[in-house]
Write an enzyme that holds these catalytic residues in place. Structure first.
Site, PDB file in Angstrom:
ATOM      1  CG  ASP A  78      -1.953  -1.315   0.843  1.00 53.47           C
ATOM      2  OD1 ASP A  78      -2.181  -1.732   0.005  1.00 53.47           O
ATOM      3  OD2 ASP A  78      -2.740  -0.761   1.516  1.00 53.47           O
ATOM      4  CB  CYS A 119       0.517  -6.548   3.631  1.00 60.34           C
ATOM      5  SG  CYS A 119       2.573  -6.239   3.929  1.00 60.34           S
ATOM      6  CG  ASP A 120      -2.631  -2.336   4.352  1.00 60.30           C
ATOM      7  OD1 ASP A 120      -1.266  -2.789   5.035  1.00 60.30           O
ATOM      8  OD2 ASP A 120      -2.792  -1.373   4.643  1.00 60.30           O
ATOM      9  CE  LYS A 121      -6.740  -2.946   1.724  1.00 62.42           C
ATOM     10  NZ  LYS A 121      -4.786  -2.806   1.669  1.00 62.42           N
ATOM     11  CB  CYS A 191       4.337   0.315   8.281  1.00 62.96           C
ATOM     12  SG  CYS A 191       5.231   0.200   6.707  1.00 62.96           S
ATOM     13  CD  GLU A 442      -4.829   2.367   2.572  1.00 66.97           C
ATOM     14  OE1 GLU A 442      -5.502   1.403   3.283  1.00 66.97           O
ATOM     15  OE2 GLU A 442      -3.862   2.328   2.632  1.00 66.97           O
ATOM     16  CB  SER A 468      -2.639   4.585   5.088  1.00 66.18           C
ATOM     17  OG  SER A 468      -2.286   4.213   6.058  1.00 66.18           O
TER      18      SER A 468
END
Length: 554
Positions: A78, A119-121, A191, A442, A468
């Site tokens: 991202d 990570c995010d997704k 992160c 985002e 985000s």
């Protein structure tokens, strides 16, 4: 065994010949096939170490008598995708990941699965797949990044984005900006703040699909490899006992996840992902439920961007089990639910010590008596809008000011960095929702620019897009219905007075119902921004953000 469908009997002789081509022995074909879903790649910092996690999981599976078989899942970074057309392709990968994993798992008849996201997704996509495929499954993530250090202070990716705003405001030099660039992301891993990736990995523990430490053990620690081996061994126990995702991901488990979400102050993106995962498990979650849970759940943690603590400190303080044990002191969790340990949640968290009351506030001394996320409603957001309440400064909890209206993210950033946004303004960014974006980008760039320009305590931002987990401030996203379908956010005009009251969970524009109806009658839909490829198909099927932006066949 499920895999007998491709291994046993005369009719499966052709199948066995293909296993022979893979180098399988007959002894291996007598054992359970364990699919290991690896999201390793060389473009996402949170995934560059996953090859090591995969090898550790394989050893654990082998130790416990299974046969590990690796296949891939995609992942978008991202941060690298942020602020340009690439961000349209972030959220949409959640469904690609779920769909492709379903295809691989069912086509090859794996007996069980070990999911290795980070990570995010990637995390919610694989949780969705786990609920859909429903064979014994366990999660072990790649782990969080260590915090960076700049000028003697711990820093993270959100610090980097805000530093760009500080540079544009003349507060730091180009040399200082480059120091941030070189130091804020010092290791592999997701992160280092309570951003979306770490939020979802932590909530995987709360739901019961990951072992203790899944969300918090840093990526570079050897404990992460040990955790992976234990996950590989534990999947064989889950297979033996036939404990499957839908036995774990129950309505009570999602209640626990939302409760832990509020205590941790997770990313607002969890309000997209938790309903989508629950939907795959056959459970429909109404976001009103989130406010009910938030009203009785104290906020115990202020990790970056809400505060000065980072994932490594949460790990040292006792991790997610210690947070849950604090919550359980007031009976805020459903403790009799099954988990991937083969034990109940109550058994898992019993006696887990909070080693640092500064990082995990004791239940008697929370940051606030209510949770870290709030769902707002009003004539701008009849269905919902979402804000990370724990990352909003006190003076912005109630705010009103003139709307500064932009129909895309790029125009808003240009106005912010060009000094055209002043204290008191409410920046409105629309036509960036799931359909309108498409892909619901985002918007870390505008929130970071607002903070970096010194406007974080005087300017609000609302959007039908999303933020985000690294965003902070009075940033209200997921406004539903979105502008692309004629939601009220499409009807706001420059200078309209916007009223935000986060404690009261309201978001309104000071315009009469009659005037809004007149504007609605004059509104016409915009031409789709994308007319071909995957994004066009996604836009044609995606639902509103308040339903988790799930895909539906029309």
């Amino acid at each position: 065994m499920k895999s007998d469908a491709v291994k046993k009997g005369l009719q499966q002789a052709p199948h066995r010949s293909l296993f022979h081509a893979l180098g399988f022995t007959r002894e291996e074909m007598d054992k359970p096939l364990i699919g290991i879903v690896s999201s390793y790649n060389e473009i996402v910092p949170g995934h560059m170490n996953i090859d090591k996690i995969v090898e550790a999981v394989k050893k654990g599976v082998l130790l416990a008598g299974g046969v590990p078989v690796v296949f891939p899942a995609i992942a978008v970074c991202d941060g690298i995708a942020m602020g340009h057309t690439g961000m349209k392709y972030s959220l949409v990968t959640r469904d690609l990941i779920a769909d492709s994993t379903e295809c691989m798992a069912r086509a090859h008849q794996f007996d069980a699965l070990v999911m290795i996201p980070n990570c995010d997704k990637n995390v919610p996509g694989l949780l969705m797949a786990a609920a859909r495929v429903n064979v014994p499954t366990i999660f072990v993530s790649g782990g969080p990044m260590l915090a960076g250090h700049v000028n003697g202070r711990k820093r993270s990716l959100s610090s980097m984005f805000e530093a760009v705003g500080e540079f544009n405001a003349g507060k730091i030099s180009e040399e200082q900006l480059m120091e941030f660039e070189d130091k804020v992301c010092p290791t592999c891993g997701s992160c280092s703040g309570m951003y979306t990736a770490n939020s979802m990995n932590c909530l995987t523990e709360a739901i019961g699909m990951g072992l203790s430490g899944n969300g918090t053990i840093p990526a570079v620690y050897s404990d992460r490899l040990i955790l992976a081996k234990h996950a590989g061994m534990q999947i064989m126990e889950l297979l033996k006992k036939n404990i499957r995702p839908r036995d774990i991901m129950t309505a009570d488990a999602f209640y626990n996840a939302l409760t832990v979400d509020m205590a941790l102050g997770c990313s607002t993106n969890t309000m997209l992902h938790i309903p989508a995962i629950a939907h795959e498990a056959g459970i429909e979650l109404n976001l009103d439920y989130a406010n009910e849970i938030s009203a009785r759940t104290p906020n115990l943690c202020h990790l970056a961007p809400a505060g000065a603590h980072y994932m490594e400190e949460l790990n040292e303080a006792g991790g997610i089990y210690a947070v849950m044990n604090e919550l359980n002191k007031k009976g805020l969790l459903k403790t009799d639910v099954m988990t991937c340990t083969g034990k109940t949640l109550g058994e898992n968290i019993e006696g887990r010590v909070n080693r640092n009351p500064e990082v995990i506030r004791p239940i008697e001394n929370p940051y606030s008596e209510t949770g870290g996320i709030a769902v707002l409603k009003g004539n701008i957001a009849p269905d919902s809008g979402v804000v990370k309440r724990s990352a909003v400064v006190p003076e912005m909890m109630v705010h009103e000011g003139p709307a500064r209206v932009f129909d895309c993210e790029e125009d808003a950033i240009a106005a912010i960095l060009g000094g055209k946004i002043v204290p008191g303004d409410v920046v409105v960014i629309r036509y960036e929702g799931p359909k309108g974006g498409p892909g619901m980008r985002e918007m870390l760039n505008p929130t970071s620019a607002i903070a970096g320009m010194g406007l974080g305590s005087s300017v609000a931002l609302i959007t039908d897009g999303r933020f985000s987990g690294a965003s902070r401030g009075a940033s209200i996203g997921h406004v539903s219905p979105e502008a692309a379908v004629g939601g009220p956010i499409a009807l706001i005009e420059e200078g309209d007075i916007i009223e935000i009251n986060i404690p009261a969970n309201t978001l309104n524009v000071r315009v009469s119902d009659e005037e809004l109806a007149r504007r609605k009658a004059a509104w016409t839909p915009r031409e789709p921004k994308v007319k071909d490829g995957y994004l066009a198909r996604y836009a044609s099927m995606v639902t509103s953000a308040n339903r988790g932006a799930i895909l539906e066949i029309k």
